[in-house]
Motif scaffolding. Structure first.
Motif, short mmCIF file in Angstrom:
data_model
loop_
_atom_site.label_atom_id
_atom_site.label_comp_id
_atom_site.label_asym_id
_atom_site.label_seq_id
_atom_site.Cartn_x
_atom_site.Cartn_y
_atom_site.Cartn_z
N LEU A 65 3.05 2.27 7.73
CA LEU A 65 3.09 0.89 7.23
C LEU A 65 1.91 0.06 7.72
CD1 LEU A 65 6.92 0.18 7.56
CD2 LEU A 65 5.62 0.53 5.46
N ASP A 71 1.30 0.56 -0.81
CA ASP A 71 1.96 -0.41 -1.68
C ASP A 71 3.45 -0.14 -1.83
OD1 ASP A 71 -0.49 -1.82 -2.55
OD2 ASP A 71 -0.96 0.11 -3.50
N GLY A 72 3.86 1.11 -1.70
CA GLY A 72 5.26 1.48 -1.85
C GLY A 72 5.61 2.66 -0.97
N ALA A 89 10.72 -0.45 5.58
CA ALA A 89 9.76 -0.63 4.48
C ALA A 89 9.97 -1.97 3.78
CB ALA A 89 9.91 0.52 3.48
N LYS A 94 7.33 -3.82 1.24
CA LYS A 94 7.03 -2.72 0.33
C LYS A 94 8.22 -2.41 -0.58
CE LYS A 94 3.35 -2.33 2.89
NZ LYS A 94 2.08 -2.96 2.45
N HIS A 95 7.93 -2.07 -1.82
CA HIS A 95 8.97 -1.56 -2.71
C HIS A 95 9.34 -0.16 -2.22
CE1 HIS A 95 8.64 -4.85 -5.53
NE2 HIS A 95 7.32 -4.70 -5.55
N ILE A 311 5.67 -1.06 -9.09
CA ILE A 311 4.70 -1.48 -8.09
C ILE A 311 3.41 -1.96 -8.75
CG2 ILE A 311 3.37 -0.76 -6.07
CD1 ILE A 311 5.44 1.44 -5.61
#
Length: 344
Positions: A65, A71-72, A89, A94-95, A311
């Motif tokens: 992270l 991004d995901g 997350a 984050k998705h 995303i």
């Protein structure tokens, strides 16, 4: 409004069998997606995955992270860690795509739902069978009233798994093992998605044949009174079917064969009419692929592609069908209801 991204960076958490053969392989082939980091405490597992994806191997999600290109997050760690990893997350903004089940217990499931709401991110749960051609065929037939009102459901999911072939955590319920969490939860989610109903009661008989809770007989009742009879096993021959028994016919969803069959009675005489496969022209490519690769299941690709589209800020039609964290919680509640019935 979410900004559109040309390429999204993914961190894959957990580098076990399903991660290597489904998630990693699929993500590598998705346009607009790149696996940036792979996470696993086992150095051999993460290094193998990193080489396959040309990604950075790290031992903790915290390290992943911290990477600017993430991004995901796709969570494919052992079930007992799903909630912890998904929440971390979410809190990082984050998705998340978390493999089913959402969590191993109710507190974990509720924790994920709350974290997603607080962070304003999307959590999708890996009930990818919603996007399987056979399931989509059945849903369309139900919406068209092809079998009339549904009166009863039979659910069978058996996937032979010798004890020595299961990872240690899958052999013990406390760490997320058991056939109800692993197999039955797929069917619980599909039945909810197909019928738009919730499970209200459960009664189960569970056995430990080779590992904990590896065989189950369950009677569920939906909130409109429909009865669902289920059998799930790691020790029986391969079968993955849902039968929807209606007033005018029966739909048989067969994932092993990759097709849904409609069975109806004759319109003028006694007896059964012809059994009809509901496969259409749109399913031709999938049927041809299965001729040379019988285990092919495109629903993994469709689900992860839908997640990536969210995303990227360009959600596809499939994105609307992904199971949410709330869906994952409902499926988990049904499993726990069945397990609790054996303890009372």
């Amino acid at each position: 409004m979410m900004r559109s991204r040309a390429e999204v960076g993914i961190a894959l958490v957990g580098c076990g069998t399903i991660a290597r053969f489904a998630h990693l392989r699929t993500l590598r082939g998705l346009p607009g997606a790149r696996v940036v980091a792979v996470v696993d405490p086992d150095a051999r597992a993460r290094n193998m995955a990193a080489r396959a994806a040309s990604a950075s191997p790290v031992s903790t999600l915290e390290e992943a992270l911290a990477h600017a290109g993430i991004d995901g997050v796709v969570v494919s760690s052992p079930t007992s860690l799903h909630a912890e990893h998904a929440v971390a997350a979410c809190r990082a903004g984050k998705h998340v795509y978390v493999e089913k089940p959402l969590a191993a217990d109710l507190d974990g499931g509720r924790w994920v739902v709350a974290a997603a709401r607080e962070a304003g991110v999307r959590v999708a749960v890996g009930y990818n069978r919603r996007l399987h051609p056979a399931a989509r065929q059945a849903r369309a037939a139900l919406s068209e009233g092809r079998i009339g009102g549904v009166l009863a459901v039979r659910s069978t999911f058996c996937e032979p798994q010798p004890k020595q072939g299961l990872p240690g955590w899958k052999r013990v319920r406390d760490t997320g093992g058991g056939v109800l969490l692993d197999l039955a939860s797929h069917h619980v989610d599909l039945i909810r998605w197909l019928l738009g109903r919730e499970i209200s009661t459960a009664s189960a008989q569970l056995q430990d044949r080779s590992s904990e809770l590896d065989t189950a007989w369950v009677h569920w009742t939906l909130d409109d009174g429909i009865a669902v009879q289920g059998f799930y096993s790691f020790g029986a021959g391969p079968l993955d079917q849902i039968e929807l028994i209606g007033e005018r016919g029966v739909l048989v969803i067969d994932r092993v064969r990759g097709v849904t069959t409609l069975v109806t009675r004759r319109s003028r005489r006694y007896g059964l009419g012809p059994q009809r496969s509901l496969s259409g022209p749109a399913d031709l490519a999938d049927r041809l692929r299965r001729l040379v690769q019988p285990a092919h299941d495109d629903s993994y690709r469709r689900a992860l592609a839908a997640f990536v589209s969210i995303i990227a800020g360009r959600p596809t039609a499939d994105a609307a069908e992904l199971a949410t964290a709330e869906d994952g919680l409902r499926a988990l509640e049904a499993v726990l209801l069945a397990e609790a019935s054996c303890a009372s």
